[in-house]
Scaffold this motif. Structure first.
Motif, short mmCIF file in Angstrom:
data_model
loop_
_atom_site.label_atom_id
_atom_site.label_comp_id
_atom_site.label_asym_id
_atom_site.label_seq_id
_atom_site.Cartn_x
_atom_site.Cartn_y
_atom_site.Cartn_z
N MET A 239 40.01 -87.43 76.25
CA MET A 239 39.52 -88.76 76.62
C MET A 239 40.52 -89.52 77.47
O MET A 239 40.16 -90.22 78.42
CB MET A 239 39.20 -89.56 75.36
N GLY A 240 41.81 -89.39 77.10
CA GLY A 240 42.84 -90.09 77.85
C GLY A 240 42.93 -89.62 79.29
O GLY A 240 43.17 -90.41 80.22
N ARG A 241 42.73 -88.31 79.50
CA ARG A 241 42.80 -87.75 80.86
C ARG A 241 41.46 -87.85 81.59
O ARG A 241 41.42 -87.79 82.82
CB ARG A 241 43.19 -86.26 80.78
N GLY A 242 40.38 -87.99 80.85
CA GLY A 242 39.05 -87.86 81.45
C GLY A 242 38.38 -89.14 81.89
O GLY A 242 37.18 -89.16 82.14
N VAL B 260 35.21 -82.99 70.33
CA VAL B 260 35.86 -82.23 71.41
C VAL B 260 34.83 -81.81 72.46
O VAL B 260 35.03 -81.98 73.66
CB VAL B 260 36.58 -80.99 70.86
N VAL B 261 33.69 -81.27 71.99
CA VAL B 261 32.65 -80.81 72.91
C VAL B 261 32.10 -81.99 73.72
O VAL B 261 31.94 -81.91 74.95
CB VAL B 261 31.52 -80.11 72.13
N TYR B 262 31.82 -83.10 73.05
CA TYR B 262 31.25 -84.27 73.73
C TYR B 262 32.23 -84.84 74.75
O TYR B 262 31.84 -85.19 75.88
CB TYR B 262 30.88 -85.33 72.69
N SER B 263 33.52 -84.95 74.37
CA SER B 263 34.51 -85.48 75.30
C SER B 263 34.71 -84.54 76.49
O SER B 263 34.93 -85.01 77.62
CB SER B 263 35.85 -85.72 74.59
N LEU B 264 34.60 -83.23 76.26
CA LEU B 264 34.69 -82.28 77.37
C LEU B 264 33.52 -82.46 78.34
O LEU B 264 33.69 -82.41 79.56
CB LEU B 264 34.71 -80.85 76.84
N ILE B 265 32.33 -82.65 77.78
CA ILE B 265 31.15 -82.85 78.62
C ILE B 265 31.32 -84.10 79.48
O ILE B 265 31.04 -84.09 80.69
CB ILE B 265 29.88 -82.97 77.75
N VAL C 44 30.50 -85.06 83.41
CA VAL C 44 29.91 -86.33 83.82
C VAL C 44 30.86 -87.12 84.73
O VAL C 44 30.53 -87.44 85.87
CB VAL C 44 29.52 -87.17 82.58
N TYR C 45 32.06 -87.44 84.22
CA TYR C 45 33.01 -88.22 85.00
C TYR C 45 33.79 -87.36 86.00
O TYR C 45 34.29 -87.88 86.99
CB TYR C 45 34.00 -88.93 84.07
N ARG C 46 33.94 -86.10 85.71
CA ARG C 46 34.61 -85.13 86.59
C ARG C 46 36.04 -85.54 86.92
O ARG C 46 36.51 -85.37 88.04
CB ARG C 46 33.80 -84.93 87.87
N GLU C 47 36.74 -86.08 85.93
CA GLU C 47 38.13 -86.47 86.13
C GLU C 47 39.10 -85.47 85.52
O GLU C 47 40.32 -85.63 85.63
CB GLU C 47 38.36 -87.87 85.56
N VAL C 48 38.60 -84.46 84.83
CA VAL C 48 39.42 -83.37 84.30
C VAL C 48 38.95 -82.07 84.95
O VAL C 48 37.78 -81.71 84.86
CB VAL C 48 39.32 -83.27 82.77
N LYS C 49 39.87 -81.38 85.61
CA LYS C 49 39.57 -80.10 86.22
C LYS C 49 39.87 -78.98 85.24
O LYS C 49 40.74 -79.12 84.37
CB LYS C 49 40.40 -79.89 87.50
N PRO C 50 39.15 -77.86 85.33
CA PRO C 50 39.41 -76.73 84.42
C PRO C 50 40.86 -76.29 84.39
O PRO C 50 41.38 -75.89 83.35
CB PRO C 50 38.49 -75.63 84.96
N LYS C 51 41.56 -76.39 85.53
CA LYS C 51 42.96 -75.97 85.57
C LYS C 51 43.89 -76.91 84.79
O LYS C 51 45.04 -76.55 84.50
CB LYS C 51 43.43 -75.87 87.02
N GLN C 52 43.41 -78.10 84.44
CA GLN C 52 44.20 -79.05 83.66
C GLN C 52 44.08 -78.82 82.15
O GLN C 52 44.88 -79.36 81.38
CB GLN C 52 43.77 -80.48 83.98
N LEU C 53 43.10 -78.05 81.74
CA LEU C 53 42.85 -77.86 80.31
C LEU C 53 44.02 -77.20 79.58
O LEU C 53 44.33 -77.60 78.44
CB LEU C 53 41.57 -77.05 80.11
N PRO C 54 44.70 -76.17 80.16
CA PRO C 54 45.85 -75.59 79.43
C PRO C 54 46.92 -76.61 79.09
O PRO C 54 47.49 -76.59 77.99
CB PRO C 54 46.38 -74.51 80.39
#
Length: 294
Positions: A73-76, A250-255, A260-270
């Motif tokens: 949530m903080g990053r997204g 976790v699932v909802y915040s990822l969605i 939805v907001y597209r502020e977290v890229k898959p490469k940032q998840l690690p």
């Protein structure tokens, strides 16, 4: 005369004075106390068994889940939308940014369940903005630090989960319901202090936003706020447990953050996973050491 308890207390507080991390202080004090009664090998074995046993709980799985959801949530962009919502509603009052800081911490704490995640997410936005508007740096930091603790009371709270387990079977759902009133009261008390302090110092207030923009900012925060009703409603309604609620968070915040907001890229998840693992490790070590001390 048995000096075990004295050794435990004196060693613990001495280590705290020496600025030793609290989990290590608890563990070392426990070891020192046990060595008063039994030999080194059985003392070490007992402490290790107690620490492992204390962490062997299904309910404790909720903590890493809520910590991870808070990091996402903080990053997204979720924290930013909560801040904008609070700013639109109360930003024009005296001490508006301080009040927004408190409300944002309450909302984010109610979503993430973690004071650490709240401080990191809200503080990174609010502290630079408050400094820019002429607020004293010490006051700004104190407001953020104090307001972030409301997340320890307002559900879902990691502290309440730990208490439910440590107390031997208290209902997590009941504790969650009981946490709302004191959490909100603490938040309101902090807002009163901020209001009075801002009036005395003459801090600038923000311009009142047009009603159309207020509605837009509130509407933008609704998907984030819905997580509160999703998690707490599911737990209280008996649809899922606190641990399952953490996984759903976790699932909802990822969605929201990725889809939805597209502020977290898959490469940032690690990196997000690593940061949440570090925070979880600190909490779990503290729980394990406390179990051994008990």
């Amino acid at each position: 005369m048995d000096y075990t308890a004295l050794v435990l207390v004196v060693t613990f507080f001495l280590l705290l004075v020496l600025n030793v991390p609290i989990s290590f202080s608890i563990g070392i004090a426990t070891m020192a106390a046990m060595l008063m009664s039994i030999d080194f090998t059985p003392a070490v074995t007992t402490i290790a068994q107690r620490m492992a046993g204390g962490l062997d709980s299904f309910a404790l799985l909720a903590i890493p889940f809520f910590v991870l959801s808070g990091m996402i949530m903080g990053r997204g962009g979720i924290a930013k939308r909560l801040i904008n919502c609070a700013l639109a509603l109360i930003g024009s009052l005296p001490g508006g940014l301080a009040l927004v800081n408190v409300v944002s911490c309450m909302l984010f704490g109610a979503i993430s369940g973690s004071a650490v995640a709240t401080t990191s997410a809200i503080g990174s936005f609010m502290l630079p903005e408050m400094k820019k508007q002429g607020y004293d740096e010490n006051f700004s930091a104190a407001v953020t630090a104090a307001a972030s603790t409301t997340g320890m009371l307002i559900p879902p709270s990691n502290i309440l989960i730990v208490y439910a387990i440590a107390s031997g079977g208290v209902s997590i759902a009941a504790l969650f319901m009981a946490g709302y009133l004191p959490g909100i009261m603490v938040g309101l008390a902090l807002m009163m202090v901020c209001f009075v302090h801002a009036k005395r110092k003459g801090y600038a207030t923000a311009d009142r936003l047009p009603m159309k923009l207020v509605v837009q900012q509130v509407a933008a925060a609704i998907p984030s706020l819905f997580l509160i009703f999703l998690v707490i409603g599911g737990i209280v309604g008996g649809i899922f447990t606190a641990t399952e609620a953490g996984a759903i968070a976790v699932v909802y915040s990822l969605i929201l953050a990725v889809g939805v907001y597209r502020e977290v890229k898959p490469k940032q998840l690690p990196d997000i996973l690593l940061k949440s693992a570090e925070t979880t490790a600190i909490v779990m070590l503290l729980i394990g050491a406390s179990t051994a001390m008990s």
